[in-house]
Design an enzyme around this catalytic site. Structure first.
Site, PDB file in Angstrom:
ATOM      1  CG  LEU B 124      -1.737   1.233   1.533  1.00 61.15           C
ATOM      2  CD1 LEU B 124      -2.768   1.472   0.436  1.00 61.15           C
ATOM      3  CD2 LEU B 124      -2.438   1.102   2.886  1.00 61.15           C
ATOM      4  CB  ILE B 156       6.728  -3.770   0.364  1.00 60.92           C
ATOM      5  CG1 ILE B 156       6.135  -2.583  -0.395  1.00 60.92           C
ATOM      6  CG2 ILE B 156       5.755  -4.957   0.415  1.00 60.92           C
ATOM      7  CD1 ILE B 156       4.986  -1.847   0.311  1.00 60.92           C
ATOM      8  N   GLY B 339      20.551  -1.272  33.166  1.00 53.06           N
ATOM      9  CA  GLY B 339      21.612  -0.261  33.242  1.00 53.06           C
ATOM     10  C   GLY B 339      22.574  -0.372  32.063  1.00 53.06           C
ATOM     11  CD  GLU B 363      -0.167  -4.246   9.826  1.00 56.99           C
ATOM     12  OE1 GLU B 363       0.580  -5.214   9.785  1.00 56.99           O
ATOM     13  OE2 GLU B 363      -1.394  -4.332   9.987  1.00 56.99           O
ATOM     14  CB  THR B 365       1.579   6.845  12.576  1.00 57.73           C
ATOM     15  OG1 THR B 365       0.453   7.681  12.257  1.00 57.73           O
ATOM     16  CG2 THR B 365       2.552   6.842  11.399  1.00 57.73           C
TER      17      THR B 365
END
Lengths: 262, 385
Positions: B124, B156, B339, B363, B365
């Site tokens: 996408l 991707i 630490g 996927e 924000t």
């Protein structure tokens, strides 16, 4: 090719406790698992079947009814069939009686060309049952197999691990091999296998089913008496010989003569 | 906490845990260092039948749903979320086919995905279209029985390693988001190539690449859903997979908490274990509490989706948002508890902290998740009298 794998259910602990009175294993209250070395045997049997593209793998175990759990794990890993040898008459068997009983079961399964076992069980640590099964069947056997090189219709070429290297051996079939952990990485039982194993019906064969000689099974057929359990010690010591080369040679020769090797 | 899993769910969780502990943990640091794709572990997951937990039995899966996938992702993430995301990203590529595919498309792709023979990836994001998915520039122009794809997809997950790619492209830019269409593109299609592998802060075992389409001809049979449905395909897919990111986050946090508690009990300062200091105890208590709250939300959301509830955008966004913010905080605290050791690569928590960050970003924000939640919330209240 029909392959039988002999497996043993053992206590799932690295610290095996021994009953000091009887010198036998204390099993009560300890969860059980498949003898870890046997997992390599199961995996190798499955790989041979996959390599050949056909065949049947049968898992076999002698033990109390709960040993069926060990066979279920073998089914979950992918073996085709499993048989449990369970009968009060089998109880108290030493390696001789166990091997005889397993050999009779392999004969009853029929047409088995190859038997695979783990190199030894982690509880008893004897490494005797595998070879003794082969002797009962009158088959050749090779222990400590680390690799299967070639699989022919009547012969298998294997590598046997030794202390200083390996031996390459061609073995005629039928035969029995015991395998070491270097041979493969056993697969984890997948979900589908686990579901199949849960539902699987595991036939139980008794002494009567096997037509065994009653004098050769269970406690009656077990001449072994355990007096003491210990690991044999192989000690090597080194001694430095000082002096000139001639003196060193003379001293060495004297030592070897003293040991009766020169 | 007891979540009352079914026997099969317990089996799945236990097997995934075993793979995480026995096969992934020992190599996690090395995979991270070498940025190596975990093909060997993918094979183990395939053999274990875990690749198809969320795929129906008729396509070779186990017939579970989002919850089963969540259980696997969580366990794997405990050991290495770079491995877990490679597994989960195939799910992200498979869900569009599961939800919108024709019977033929399902039969063609799902059995291989379920068997772990082929990985999938979902495409996408682009350089100029991230949160604003409507700004997609990749185009698909109809040419007889084909569509011709041109453009570049960015970042991707599983790019280059996967073989099955649902890709979102614009078929009619004048319609904005309603002009987007989803296509299934297979690796090896002429005109489809990959850009360089990205260098990432975390999840470095996973592969992230550009997908480049140059006059790439896709048969019209490969359209997912209908022309113009691309945006819906993308949004419905992300709704369904967001609990998976939540699962990744709770897995990472659990891994970090495990290390932190163990360390706190072993590390002595001033003659006593540091776990005896209230400053450390309160940190651990907060970490465990936040983690359990996130797990409860992720599990409940996954179960709600699997039960067939129609609208779950809000809950899916909440699960992703809450769990990923929690994972970031818990891993930072785990580094603090360890630490100086925590800052060193010899200990696993610095990797977990790097890995946790991406769960707040990808996927959608966490800012976009808040938009989704707020929008749903306002819609709900507007509907009330």
């Amino acid at each position: 090719m029909k392959i039988a794998v002999c497996i043993k259910q053992v206590p799932a602990t690295t610290e095996v406790k021994i009953n000091p009175a009887t010198n036998t294993l204390i099993r009560e209250g300890i969860p059980n698992e498949v003898n870890p070395f046997d997992l390599y045997a199961i995996e190798e049997a499955l790989r041979i079947k996959e390599r050949l593209g056909s065949g049947t793998v049968v898992a076999l175990s002698m033990g109390p009814p709960q040993a069926a759990d060990a066979l279920r794990e073998a089914i979950a890993m992918g073996v085709d069939e499993a048989v449990l040898l369970s009968d009060r008459a089998f109880a108290g068997a030493d390696t001789l009686a166990t091997a005889y009983t397993l050999a009779k079961a392999i004969e009853k399964i029929g047409e088995v060309s190859l038997v695979l076992c783990g190199k030894q069980a982690v509880d008893g640590d004897t490494a005797q049952v595998g070879p003794e099964i082969a002797e009962n069947l009158g088959w050749p056997h090779v222990t400590y197999i680390r690799k299967i090189n070639e699989i022919g219709p009547s012969e298998i070429v294997v590598e046997r691990m030794t202390d200083d290297g390996y031996e390459r051996l061609a073995v005629s079939l039928p035969a029995l091999f015991t395998v070491v952990k270097e041979i493969n990485v056993p697969r984890l039982p997948g979900i589908k296998g686990q579901l199949r194993a849960k539902k699987a019906e595991i036939p139980v064969w008794t002494a009567a089913d096997l037509e065994v000689d009653p004098g050769r099974i269970g406690l009656t057929g077990s001449p072994t008496q355990v007096r003491k359990i210990f690991y044999p010690q192989h000690e090597t010591t080194a001694e430095m010989i000082e002096g000139s080369p001639a003196e060193q040679a003379a001293a060495l020769l004297e030592k070897l003569r003293g040991l009766g090797v020169a | 906490m007891e979540y009352f899993l079914t026997e099969e769910q317990k089996m799945i969780k236990e097997l995934a845990a075993r793979i995480a502990d026995e096969r992934i943990k020992p190599v996690a640091a090395e995979l991270d260092e070498k940025e190596e794709f975990p093909w060997e572990i993918m094979k183990v997951l395939a053999e274990a039948d875990l690749c198809g937990v969320y795929i129906p039995q008729e396509y070779g899966g186990l017939g579970g749903g989002v919850f089963e996938q969540v259980l696997v992702v969580e366990e794997l993430s405990r050991a290495c979320s770079g491995v877990a995301v490679s597994y989960a990203a195939t799910g992200l590529g498979a869900f569009p086919i599961l939800m919108f595919g024709t019977e033929e498309q399902k039969k063609r792709y799902l059995p291989d995905i379920a068997a772990g023979k082929r990985l999938a990836a979902f495409a996408l994001t682009e350089a100029n279209a991230g949160s604003d998915a409507g700004a997609i520039e990749t185009t698909a122009v109809r040419d007889g029985d084909y569509y011709i794809l041109n453009g570049t997809k960015q970042w991707i997950t599983n790019g280059g390693e996967a073989e099955i790619y649902p890709v979102i492209a614009m078929t009619d830019r004048s319609k904005g988001p309603r002009g987007a269409t989803a296509f299934i593109v297979e690796k090896g299609t002429p005109g489809f190539s990959f850009g360089k592998k990205e260098k990432k802060m975390g999840i470095r075992a996973s592969a992230t690449r550009e997908l480049i389409f140059t006059d790439c001809r896709i048969p019209k049979e490969n359209v997912l859903g209908r022309e113009g449905m691309g945006f819906i395909v993308a949004m419905k897919t992300l709704d369904r997979t967001r609990p998976g990111i939540g699962a990744q986050a709770i897995g990472i946090a659990q891994g970090a908490l495990d290390v932190a508690v163990k360390y706190a009990r072993e590390r002595h300062q001033f003659g006593v274990p540091i776990s005896s200091f209230q400053a450390i105890q309160h940190m651990l208590a907060d970490m465990a509490t936040q983690l359990e709250a996130a797990r409860a939300l992720v599990y409940a959301t996954a179960r709600m989706i699997d039960a067939g509830v129609k609208e779950f955008s809000k809950e899916a966004a909440m699960a992703k948002l809450f769990a990923s913010d929690m994972a970031m905080k818990v891993t930072i605290d785990a580094v603090q508890i360890l630490g100086g050791y925590g800052y060193m690569r010899d200990y696993p928590v610095e990797k977990m902290m790097r890995d946790a960050k991406i769960t707040q970003i990808y996927e959608g924000t966490n800012q976009i998740q808040r938009n989704v939640i707020a929008l749903e919330l306002i819609k709900e209240y507007a509907g009330r009298k």
